[in-house]
Design an enzyme around this catalytic site. Structure first.
Site, short mmCIF file in Angstrom:
data_model
loop_
_atom_site.label_atom_id
_atom_site.label_comp_id
_atom_site.label_asym_id
_atom_site.label_seq_id
_atom_site.Cartn_x
_atom_site.Cartn_y
_atom_site.Cartn_z
N ASP A 52 0.91 -1.17 0.04
CA ASP A 52 0.21 0.07 0.00
C ASP A 52 0.83 1.09 0.11
O ASP A 52 0.38 2.26 -0.01
CB ASP A 52 -1.05 0.01 1.08
CG ASP A 52 -0.39 -0.20 2.48
OD1 ASP A 52 0.77 -0.26 2.55
OD2 ASP A 52 -1.05 -0.21 3.51
N SER A 53 2.24 1.05 -0.09
CA SER A 53 3.15 2.16 -0.43
C SER A 53 2.77 2.51 -1.60
O SER A 53 3.32 3.79 -2.08
CB SER A 53 4.52 1.64 -0.15
OG SER A 53 4.81 0.65 -0.71
N ASP A 91 -1.13 -6.10 -0.23
CA ASP A 91 -1.56 -5.48 0.95
C ASP A 91 -3.08 -5.14 0.97
O ASP A 91 -3.57 -4.74 0.02
CB ASP A 91 -0.86 -4.00 0.96
CG ASP A 91 0.49 -4.01 2.05
OD1 ASP A 91 0.54 -4.97 2.87
OD2 ASP A 91 0.97 -3.16 1.77
N LYS A 121 -1.39 -9.48 2.61
CA LYS A 121 -0.69 -8.97 3.87
C LYS A 121 -1.47 -7.93 4.59
O LYS A 121 -2.14 -7.33 4.02
CB LYS A 121 0.58 -8.22 3.46
CG LYS A 121 1.29 -7.73 4.35
CD LYS A 121 2.81 -7.41 4.20
CE LYS A 121 3.31 -6.20 3.63
NZ LYS A 121 2.83 -4.99 4.50
N GLU A 123 -1.67 -5.53 8.57
CA GLU A 123 -0.88 -4.88 9.80
C GLU A 123 -1.67 -5.24 11.00
O GLU A 123 -2.68 -5.07 11.11
CB GLU A 123 -0.59 -3.69 9.45
CG GLU A 123 0.06 -3.31 8.33
CD GLU A 123 0.24 -1.66 8.08
OE1 GLU A 123 -0.07 -0.88 9.06
OE2 GLU A 123 0.67 -1.22 7.03
N GLU A 190 8.91 -4.25 10.71
CA GLU A 190 9.47 -2.72 10.03
C GLU A 190 10.09 -2.00 11.26
O GLU A 190 9.28 -2.07 12.10
CB GLU A 190 8.27 -2.02 9.24
CG GLU A 190 8.64 -0.71 8.72
CD GLU A 190 7.53 -0.34 7.58
OE1 GLU A 190 6.66 -1.09 7.33
OE2 GLU A 190 7.75 0.90 7.23
O1 KIV Z 1 3.68 -1.20 1.80
C1 KIV Z 1 4.81 -1.46 1.68
O2 KIV Z 1 5.48 -1.22 0.57
C2 KIV Z 1 5.07 -2.29 2.84
C3 KIV Z 1 6.65 -2.43 2.97
C4 KIV Z 1 7.31 -1.39 3.25
C5 KIV Z 1 7.00 -3.75 3.80
O3 KIV Z 1 4.40 -2.62 3.62
#
Ligand code: KIV
Length: 272
Positions: A52-53, A91, A121, A123, A190
């Protein structure tokens, strides 16, 4: 005579576990679009994370919070179309799983069905265990994410190193064990102290992938645009620039602009 292409052996969650068991490090990198994902996959990366980056890197938002489930599915489906070997993890974005386990399951099913991703994924620790179990019961592999969890940035108030205090460190270890017990196939840690990450990697059996968590874990992940030096304002200590594509790109485009202005592009060979 027919020529058979050697089939590519796809990376699975089971193979990642075998890699941990035999001490082989796991490489993971983000990708958000078809062209880049093709290059990342061809470079031999084991796991591609549609993170989600994308909210920061692709859309220019300050945090990961604004990206939507539809937008994540758009990015993930482009990546999946490009990838032949890597495991593609997607994510689940902020706001599409925190409500309850039914919402988490619904979002995960949409990701798997509409993007073709191989795993999701999410959190969090103990507080999302019910959702993790529900998603797993539908046959969807789940990767956990502990330590600095960017979707909670407004709770933390800062992107500084997490779990430096004893109580937070103990809670993180407990959460990692809960994620393992729930059935997560791997966990991202992280921005936490290297010694704490080492303890987690020793005390849980599933692969631990670090970002800013030191070298004593089972693998590493970075954001592709940070590694390539495309995004240059973001300079945490853990980041290594393997290239400075910002200069390569601006110089190439600058030359193109100059050639257009001077009528040096296109030349005789470049026209019909
Ligand atoms: O969204 C992302 O890129 C991440 C990584 C920093 C692990 O969760």
């Amino acid at each position: 005579m027919s020529v058979h292409k050697k089939p590519i052996k796809k990376i699975t969650t089971h193979q990642l576990q075998e890699m941990k068991n035999r001490g082989e490090k796991i490489s993971m990198l983000t990708a958000y679009d078809f062209s880049m994902a093709k290059l990342v996959d061809a470079s031999g990366v084991d796991v591609i994370l549609v993170g989600d980056s994308a909210s920061n890197v692709m859309a220019g938002h300050e945090t990961t919070l604004p990206i939507t489930l539809d937008q994540m599915i758009y990015h993930a489906s482009a990546v999946v179309r490009a990838v032949e070997r890597a495991l593609v993890v997607v994510d689940i974005p902020f706001g599409s799983y925190q409500g309850n386990s039914s919402e988490a399951l619904r979002s995960s099913i949409r990701i798997m069905k509409e993007s073709g991703g191989h795993a999701v994924k999410m959190e969090g620790g103990a507080e999302i265990q019910e959702s993790i179990k529900r998603i797993l019961s539908a046959g969807i592999p789940v990767m956990g994410h502990l330590g600095l969890t960017p979707q909670s940035i407004y709770k933390f108030g800062t992107y500084t190193v997490r779990a430096k205090e004893e109580a937070e460190a103990e809670k993180l270890i407990e959460d990692a064990k809960i994620l393992e017990e729930c059935g997560c196939f791997s966990i991202v840690l992280e921005k936490i102290p290297a010694d704490l990450a080492k303890r987690v990697a020793e005390e849980v059996n599933i692969p631990i992938i670090g970002i800013g968590a030191g070298p004593y874990v089972d693998g590493q992940v970075l954001v592709l645009h940070d590694l390539l030096g495309i995004t240059t304002e973001f300079k945490p200590r853990f980041l290594r620039h393997y290239a400075r594509l910002d200069t390569v790109i601006t110089e190439a485009i600058g030359k193109y602009v100059e050639d257009v202005k001077n009528i040096e592009f296109p030349n005789e060979d470049e026209m019909y």
